[in-house]
Design a protein around this motif. Structure first.
Motif, PDB file in Angstrom:
ATOM      1  N   HIS A  82       0.782  -1.244   0.000  1.00 52.45           N
ATOM      2  CA  HIS A  82       0.000   0.000   0.000  1.00 52.45           C
ATOM      3  C   HIS A  82       0.814   1.293   0.000  1.00 52.45           C
ATOM      4  N   THR A 127      -9.092  -4.923  -3.228  1.00 55.80           N
ATOM      5  CA  THR A 127      -8.588  -4.056  -2.160  1.00 55.80           C
ATOM      6  C   THR A 127      -9.738  -3.273  -1.537  1.00 55.80           C
ATOM      7  N   SER A 133      -5.403   2.367   1.106  1.00 56.30           N
ATOM      8  CA  SER A 133      -5.339   1.982  -0.302  1.00 56.30           C
ATOM      9  C   SER A 133      -4.696   3.058  -1.165  1.00 56.30           C
ATOM     10  N   ALA A 179      -2.653  -5.067  -4.355  1.00 58.30           N
ATOM     11  CA  ALA A 179      -2.985  -4.381  -3.104  1.00 58.30           C
ATOM     12  C   ALA A 179      -3.073  -2.865  -3.287  1.00 58.30           C
ATOM     13  N   GLY A 181      -5.533  -1.294  -5.243  1.00 59.44           N
ATOM     14  CA  GLY A 181      -6.872  -0.832  -5.588  1.00 59.44           C
ATOM     15  C   GLY A 181      -6.966  -0.349  -7.019  1.00 59.44           C
ATOM     16  N   PHE A 281      -9.785  -8.558   2.098  1.00 60.05           N
ATOM     17  CA  PHE A 281      -8.986  -8.323   0.896  1.00 60.05           C
ATOM     18  C   PHE A 281      -8.814  -9.617   0.118  1.00 60.05           C
ATOM     19  N   TYR A 283      -5.602 -10.750  -2.364  1.00 61.84           N
ATOM     20  CA  TYR A 283      -4.335 -10.387  -2.996  1.00 61.84           C
ATOM     21  C   TYR A 283      -3.705 -11.605  -3.658  1.00 61.84           C
TER      22      TYR A 283
END
Length: 506
Positions: A82, A127, A133, A179, A181, A281, A283
């Motif tokens: 992030h 995300t 984010s 991760a 967004g 989340f 990922y």
């Protein structure tokens, strides 16, 4: 001579490089810290130059040690998620690295969270809509730092920046990308709607490559590290997904829990699974593994707060209660702390409620309660909150875990470990190796180099230090209390919001 590999983790407080041999044994470590700049309550940034220096220093030290004891197979990277930083055409930073902990995009989150566009973006990217984010951070920057935003040549994360300095390749691994967004985890490309929202196109972002992508250091870097031949450099993945791999928790029915200052609970699935309510989340780990789960803000930090700010008299640090003494007091208290509950939301919360307005609370205090009850309630509250995230994962996958691999500072406490087994009603196992992200990076590196059983060896490498089974009588008590915990949280959400509004109006 041993066959060696290096896992390097670019963390929030420091960079750590760990040297492993072919049996997974740690042969050497190097670590260098750097500050997190927090000039106000919402800002959390780091200096990319200091982080670059830390990476080079730890790598140089650990490479030198490797040359004395064996042959180096590969170097693989792990990094925090992030983060974002902006660079100019010479790839020089024009901002600091804005970390996951930065909260300046909170107003953007309020606009997006309940909007159909926000819900669609979550379903596309995996995300959650939150100030952590990069999607939300970039919208904030576009609105609040317009000139700076317009001047940026590229937007990247700290790991991409460091990889570029070492290899001259501007690439981002698919795990870190997932991760942000901004990356569509279904189509495996930058998401058109997200890019339109932040006002960027593909050319403003790094090329996205698989987590098994192999690079090479430049000749100049090789000379600085005293490398006489080309060593494969694996781009690796994010620290969270690699931690699952590094504790051998990547098979169906296994869950990994980490409790340090903050915490997280994660499980691996074979395809993207998204929560209709946006609580978790999703990922990417590699081409066939995805990690779903939820991070929490409030782990062991709540325990430290209780000691330092509730039990401690001002200016009497010489008589400060130790953590062992606190655990001993909690041990004497019955499960459920005689009806005392604690909402651990001292710094807002991410999963499962994703609210910066939520607050901490002791609920059910009576004259019969004492320090031991408060301590036990805090320990239980942290785990009740994590358990509520686990219930979301069970709801999403349709299966309960049969085993939990637990890591982090809390795992040193026999009480807290047993509490987890009882509250989660699950076998809890503590791996011997605590270098899970670095070990996960190394295992991913073996996969990148074509070793067919790269992941299979992890269980042999990590070993096991402790094993706890749930106490069925206590499990029944905690099932009742966990329901009350969630019920009171739901009832108090409006109150927490009112308190936050009052504070902001002062």
């Amino acid at each position: 001579m041993s066959l060696l590999s290096i896992g390097i983790d670019i963390g929030t407080t420091s960079t750590k490089a760990v040297l492993f041999d072919e049996s997974g044994t740690v042969r050497a470590k190097a670590q260098k810290a750097y500050p997190l700049m927090t000039p106000d309550i919402d800002t959390a940034e780091q200096n990319p130059s200091e982080m670059m220096e830390a990476v080079e220093a730890t790598l140089k030290e650990i490479i030198a040690k490797s040359q004395k004891i064996g042959t180096l197979s590969h170097i693989a990277f792990s990094a925090q998620m992030h983060s974002i930083l902006l660079v100019d055409e010479a790839m020089r930073p024009i901002t600091h690295s804005i970390t996951w902990a930065d909260n300046r995009a909170k107003e953007v989150v309020l606009r997006l969270k309940n909007d159909e566009k926000g819900k669609r973006l979550y379903q596309n990217t995996g995300t959650p809509i939150h100030a952590m984010s990069p999607l939300c951070k970039l919208i904030w920057m576009k609105e609040a730092r317009q000139a700076l935003y317009a001047a940026a040549y590229k937007v990247m994360d700290i790991k991409t920046y460091i990889i570029y300095q070492l290899t001259q390749q501007c690439v981002m691994d698919m795990s870190i990308a997932s991760a942000t967004g901004l990356f569509n985890i279904h189509d495996k490309k930058w998401d058109d709607e997200a890019l339109k929202l932040v006002g960027l196109n593909d050319s403003h972002l790094p090329e996205v490559v698989p987590t098994t992508h192999v690079l090479s250091f430049t000749n100049e870097v090789c000379q600085r590290f005293n490398l006489t031949h080309d060593i494969p450099v694996i781009i690796g993945a994010s620290d969270g997904v690699l931690s699952n791999l590094g504790v051998d928790s990547y098979k169906q029915g296994e869950v990994a829990v980490t409790i340090g200052t903050s915490g997280a609970i994660r499980t691996v699935v074979k395809h993207p699974i998204l929560d209709p309510k946006g609580r978790t989340f999703c990922y990417i780990l590699d081409d066939t593994h995805y990690v779903i789960g939820g991070p929490v803000n409030n782990g062991a930090i709540t325990f430290q707060w209780l000691r330092d700010h509730v039990f401690q008299m001002p200016n009497h640090h010489d008589s400060m209660m130790t953590f062992d003494e606190m655990m001993a007091l909690a041990q004497k208290v019955n499960p459920g702390a005689n009806g005392l509950l604690f909402h651990p939301y001292l710094s807002g919360e991410r999963a499962p409620i994703w609210s910066s307005e939520v607050r901490g609370s002791f609920i059910g205090l009576t004259l019969a309660h004492h320090q031991g009850h408060m301590i036990r309630a805090v320990l239980e509250g942290v785990l009740f909150n994590l358990y509520s995230v686990l219930l979301v994962l069970v709801e999403m996958t349709g299966r309960r875990p049969h085993k939990i691999k637990a890591t982090g500072g809390f795992s040193k406490s026999v009480l807290w470990r047993q509490l987890m087994a009882d509250i989660f009603d699950c076998h809890v196992e503590i791996p011997k190796s605590y270098e899970s992200s670095c070990l996960g990076a190394v295992a991913l590196g073996f996969k990148a180099l074509g070793h067919p059983k790269a992941y299979c060896h992890i269980s042999e490498w990590i070993g096991r230090t402790y094993y706890h089974e749930p106490n069925e009588e206590v499990v029944l008590q905690y099932q009742k209390l966990s329901s009350i915990f969630v019920e009171t949280r739901q009832q108090l959400m409006r109150t927490y919001k009112s308190i936050a509004t009052y504070e902001n109006e002062k």
